[in-house]
Every structure is written in structure tokens, then in C-alpha cells.
Design a protein around this motif. Structure first.
Motif, PDB file in Angstrom:
ATOM      1  N   ARG A  44      39.775 -45.543  40.679  1.00 36.02           N
ATOM      2  CA  ARG A  44      39.717 -46.493  39.563  1.00 36.02           C
ATOM      3  C   ARG A  44      39.436 -45.802  38.235  1.00 36.02           C
ATOM      4  O   ARG A  44      39.745 -46.350  37.177  1.00 36.02           O
ATOM      5  N   SER A  45      38.863 -44.605  38.291  1.00 36.90           N
ATOM      6  CA  SER A  45      38.580 -43.913  37.034  1.00 36.90           C
ATOM      7  C   SER A  45      39.854 -43.536  36.294  1.00 36.90           C
ATOM      8  O   SER A  45      39.857 -43.390  35.073  1.00 36.90           O
ATOM      9  N   ASP A  46      40.950 -43.370  37.030  1.00 35.62           N
ATOM     10  CA  ASP A  46      42.215 -43.032  36.390  1.00 35.62           C
ATOM     11  C   ASP A  46      43.090 -44.248  36.139  1.00 35.62           C
ATOM     12  O   ASP A  46      44.100 -44.176  35.453  1.00 35.62           O
ATOM     13  N   ALA A  47      42.705 -45.400  36.728  1.00 37.57           N
ATOM     14  CA  ALA A  47      43.573 -46.571  36.661  1.00 37.57           C
ATOM     15  C   ALA A  47      43.499 -47.266  35.305  1.00 37.57           C
ATOM     16  O   ALA A  47      44.514 -47.665  34.748  1.00 37.57           O
ATOM     17  N   ARG A  48      42.279 -47.430  34.749  1.00 32.21           N
ATOM     18  CA  ARG A  48      42.131 -48.196  33.521  1.00 32.21           C
ATOM     19  C   ARG A  48      41.399 -47.409  32.433  1.00 32.21           C
ATOM     20  O   ARG A  48      40.837 -47.973  31.510  1.00 32.21           O
ATOM     21  N   HIS A  49      41.392 -46.102  32.555  1.00 32.31           N
ATOM     22  CA  HIS A  49      40.665 -45.295  31.578  1.00 32.31           C
ATOM     23  C   HIS A  49      41.388 -45.320  30.235  1.00 32.31           C
ATOM     24  O   HIS A  49      42.586 -45.103  30.149  1.00 32.31           O
ATOM     25  N   GLY A  50      40.655 -45.581  29.175  1.00 34.51           N
ATOM     26  CA  GLY A  50      41.213 -45.514  27.836  1.00 34.51           C
ATOM     27  C   GLY A  50      42.170 -46.635  27.496  1.00 34.51           C
ATOM     28  O   GLY A  50      43.113 -46.426  26.729  1.00 34.51           O
ATOM     29  N   THR A  51      41.953 -47.834  28.021  1.00 38.12           N
ATOM     30  CA  THR A  51      42.830 -48.953  27.696  1.00 38.12           C
ATOM     31  C   THR A  51      42.781 -49.260  26.205  1.00 38.12           C
ATOM     32  O   THR A  51      41.703 -49.424  25.631  1.00 38.12           O
ATOM     33  N   LEU A  52      43.953 -49.298  25.567  1.00 35.75           N
ATOM     34  CA  LEU A  52      44.102 -49.558  24.136  1.00 35.75           C
ATOM     35  C   LEU A  52      43.333 -48.539  23.286  1.00 35.75           C
ATOM     36  O   LEU A  52      42.928 -48.850  22.167  1.00 35.75           O
ATOM     37  N   ASP A  53      43.160 -47.343  23.805  1.00 34.43           N
ATOM     38  CA  ASP A  53      42.482 -46.278  23.056  1.00 34.43           C
ATOM     39  C   ASP A  53      43.545 -45.350  22.469  1.00 34.43           C
ATOM     40  O   ASP A  53      44.351 -44.783  23.218  1.00 34.43           O
ATOM     41  N   PRO A  54      43.586 -45.174  21.162  1.00 33.99           N
ATOM     42  CA  PRO A  54      44.616 -44.323  20.548  1.00 33.99           C
ATOM     43  C   PRO A  54      44.452 -42.838  20.873  1.00 33.99           C
ATOM     44  O   PRO A  54      45.320 -42.044  20.541  1.00 33.99           O
ATOM     45  N   ARG A  55      43.365 -42.467  21.536  1.00 34.06           N
ATOM     46  CA  ARG A  55      43.165 -41.082  21.960  1.00 34.06           C
ATOM     47  C   ARG A  55      43.596 -40.854  23.390  1.00 34.06           C
ATOM     48  O   ARG A  55      43.525 -39.737  23.892  1.00 34.06           O
TER      49      ARG A  55
END
Length: 402
Positions: A44-55
């Protein structure tokens, strides 16, 4: 006489092998649960990491939009607190609020106050009701979402007409502003609304978009998503990307501090209540009778030695040496009292039992030893408990000896 105990033939404490045999099932279950938790957390750490994050370069990150805007001369900065977002509001800045619903009502009102009259652009991504009513007064969110994700612009907004069809389907909005642009309709309700600023120099505006899909890395090359995203976010030389967090308490009023139960959806509360009612009904059903308890004869005869052994094992499992010692001493006093002429009602009184008992044993100067043996503190370990039992047996045999 002497009341010293004979050394026990077996150890009172369980061996390491016995302890392992009893606990290996629990240990194995804990290891399996820990391994499963680590595996799930890793996935799960790779599934939703950085959602809507421009980085973020993840599928649902927004790094691609930031890169394209940088090629056009638009610099993007990320802020995570309300104070930073309010300070960034000006005429040369587009302020994008990635998750408006995470803000408390007081924070939403403070952000609206900061952006009003700043002559910049504010882009709200999928705000629900009543968030949108505070951040964009005059706009109302419809409770039903759009059934289609890809929609046609069907409005006069130049950015929408140039982009063409785009994946804006999500939240749907209505507005009371007569000069607002209502684009990408779904069942006659807009999924993108632009509200021009009425005060100041009239160059500022607020854009409400019903879905974040046009900003995702994996959706940017679909339909006219890239064109629409670049036009909405690239109208000013600076883009401030606001990622609200639950840890930001700036401008939060005490009335807005919600507790644990306030964060639970109403459906969970009703579901829990139904479970409690079902459990109560099941308990009443399993009880089978609501009257007083009725004594019943045992279907089989159980030997007294088995009962004693079973209770002893329960005491040992619970480390209840104090209760076991109390039971041993109480039973011994009850058996000794009639033998020395003491009524049973006074068998547990040291002043009544010890003098005749000491006289019977011809141990006039050893009353303290008898007091410790029959009324003393609980033993400190299992070996001391075994020794106490042996001493009590020896005392009773001595009293019964003719």
C-alpha cells in the motif's frame, strides 16, 4: 514435633519445553500477523503515495503537470499549512487547493478571506458540500456525482473550448452567479465552474473542478486533460500547490476540533448500534430461560481428587498462590478446630484457635510458628506453596496422633 516439608519429587515451575509447547501456537500466529502487516504496508505504500502531489511520479501523483508548467515558465511551489497558502495569495499566483474537504470550516473561511480581492486565481479540486459553499460562495454541490467521466465543454470559456473533451466527471455543481462559466455539464449540471471576481480589478477568479483526474500522471495524456490542466494552472507565473494536512491546526476554532466519533460516518454508528442490538437478542436467545437459576444434578459423578487437581491447575495457570494458600489454610483450620475443642465459628480466629492447639501439641513456646503456618502471608513461589501444604499435612497428622 517438626513441620518441615519433604523435598518435592517434581519441580513446581513448568520447564522451558512446556512453556514453548503451550505458547508456540500464539507465537506462530503473531509472526504470521506481523509478516502480513509488513507485506500489506509495503504494497500500500506504493499504491497511493503522493496523490495529487506535484513532486510525485506515481500514477496518481501530479509531477507531470508541474514539469509541463515549468517548461512554460511557471514555477510551482508546494505548501502544507494554511498560513503559507494565505501568504501566497496575490495577483501573480494561482493557488490550487488539492483537498479542500480536509480543511475545517474556520480554515476554509480564513482561506476565502485571504483570496478575496487578491486578483489571483484559486482552483478548488473536487470540493464537497458544504466546503464549496464556504470557499466559493454562491456555488452548491449536488449530492449525486456524474455517471460519465469524459465530458464535452459546452460552454464559452476559452480554456475549455480549446481543450475539448476532458475527464472532469465527478462532483457536479450549480451556481447563482449570472456571469459564471458552467462547463462540462453532466445531466445539465456543470462539473467545472469559473466564477470571476467582482471586486478589485476584476482579473481574479475562482475555478471549481469536480474531479482530480486531469491532474494525475497516468491520465494527463487522455482526451484534452493536459490542455485543460495547463490552461487552468498556467495563467499566472507562479503556482502554489496547497496540500492540506490534518496536522495543520492554524486558524482552527475550538468548536471545529472534532473527536473520534465525529470523524466516523453516520453509517458506521448505525451499523454498530445494530450489532449491539443483534448481540443482545442473541444473548437472550442463548440464555433460553429468564427465570432464576435451577440447581441440577451432574450427569456423571466426578471424583473429589479430579476436582481438586483441576482447581489446582487453574490456580497454577493464573499464578494464584495467595488464593491456593488461603484455601489450604482455611480447610486445615476447619479440620483442626473440632480436634482441639474449638467451635467452627471461631476456627478462623487466631486468639481462639492457637492457644488450645499449642496446648494440645505441648508446644507452649512456639505459638508464633503456628500463627505463621495457619495465618501467615502467602508463599512467594510455587516451591514455598508446596512446602506450606506439606507442613499443614504434618501438623494435622500430629494433632490426630493419639
Amino acid at each position: 514435633m517438626t513441620t518441615e516439608a519433604t523435598p518435592p519429587s517434581t519441580a513446581a515451575s513448568p520447564s522451558a519445553r512446556q512453556v514453548w509447547t503451550r505458547t508456540r501456537g500464539i507465537a506462530l500466529a503473531l509472526v504470521v500477523l506481523l509478516a502480513a502487516a509488513v507485506a500489506i504496508a509495503t504494497i500500500r505504500s506504493d499504491a497511493r503515495h503522493g496523490t495529487l502531489d506535484p513532486r510525485s511520479a506515481d500514477r496518481q501523483g501530479s509531477g507531470a503537470v508541474a514539469e509541463l508548467l515549468a517548461d512554460r515558465g511557471v514555477d510551482t511551489s508546494v505548501v502544507t499549512t494554511l498560513d503559507e497558502a494565505r501568504a501566497a495569495a496575490d495577483a501573480d499566483t494561482t493557488l490550487l487547493v488539492a483537498a479542500p474537504d480536509l480543511l475545517t470550516p474556520e480554515q476554509q473561511r480564513a482561506l476565502r478571506t485571504a483570496t478575496t480581492g487578491a486578483a489571483g486565481r484559486t482552483v478548488l479540486v473536487a470540493p464537497g458540500s458544504p466546503s464549496v459553499e464556504r470557499l466559493a460562495p454562491g456555488v452548491t454541490a449536488d449530492p449525486a456525482n456524474s455517471l460519465d467521466s469524459t465530458l464535452s465543454p459546452d460552454c464559452a470559456l476559452p480554456a475549455a473550448r480549446r481543450a475539448g473533451t476532458a475527464e472532469t466527471g465527478g462532483m457536479r455543481y450549480t451556481t447563482t452567479h449570472l456571469d459564471a462559466d458552467e462547463c462540462y455539464p453532466s445531466d445539465r449540471l456543470a462539473t467545472l465552474v469559473r466564477i470571476p471576481e467582482t471586486g478589485g480589478d476584476g482579473t481574479g477568479d475562482t475555478v471549481v473542478i469536480g474531479a482530480p483526474d486531469i491532474l494525475f500522471n497516468d491520465r494527463l495524456d487522455k482526451q484534452g486533460n493536459a490542455s485543460l490542466a495547463l490552461q487552468l494552472l498556467g495563467s499566472r507565473p507562479h503556482l502554489v500547490w496547497y496540500l492540506p494536512t490534518l496536522s495543520d491546526t492554524a486558524a482552527a476554532d475550538e468548536d471545529d476540533q472534532r473527536g473520534f466519533f465525529d470523524l466516523l460516518p453516520s453509517g458506521w454508528l448505525w451499523g454498530t448500534l445494530q450489532l449491539f442490538i443483534a448481540a443482545a437478542v442473541a444473548a437472550l436467545w442463548r440464555a433460553r430461560r429468564l427465570g432464576p437459576l435451577v440447581p441440577e444434578n451432574l450427569p456423571v459423578a466426578i471424583r473429589a481428587s479430579e476436582t481438586v487437581e483441576g482447581r489446582a491447575r487453574l490456580y497454577r495457570k493464573a499464578n494464584a498462590r495467595d488464593r491456593a494458600a488461603t484455601a489450604l489454610r482455611s480447610t486445615t483450620r476447619i479440620r483442626l478446630a473440632p480436634l482441639v475443642g474449638v467451635p467452627l465459628t471461631q476456627a478462623h480466629t487466631p486468639e481462639a484457635l492457637l492457644p488450645p492447639l499449642s496446648a494440645h501439641l505441648h508446644r507452649h513456646g512456639d505459638g508464633q510458628t503456628l500463627h505463621t503456618l495457619l495465618f501467615g502471608p502467602p508463599p512467594g513461589d510455587d516451591a514455598a506453596l508446596v512446602s506450606l501444604a506439606d507442613q499443614l499435612d504434618a501438623l494435622e497428622r500430629e494433632v490426630r496422633r493419639p
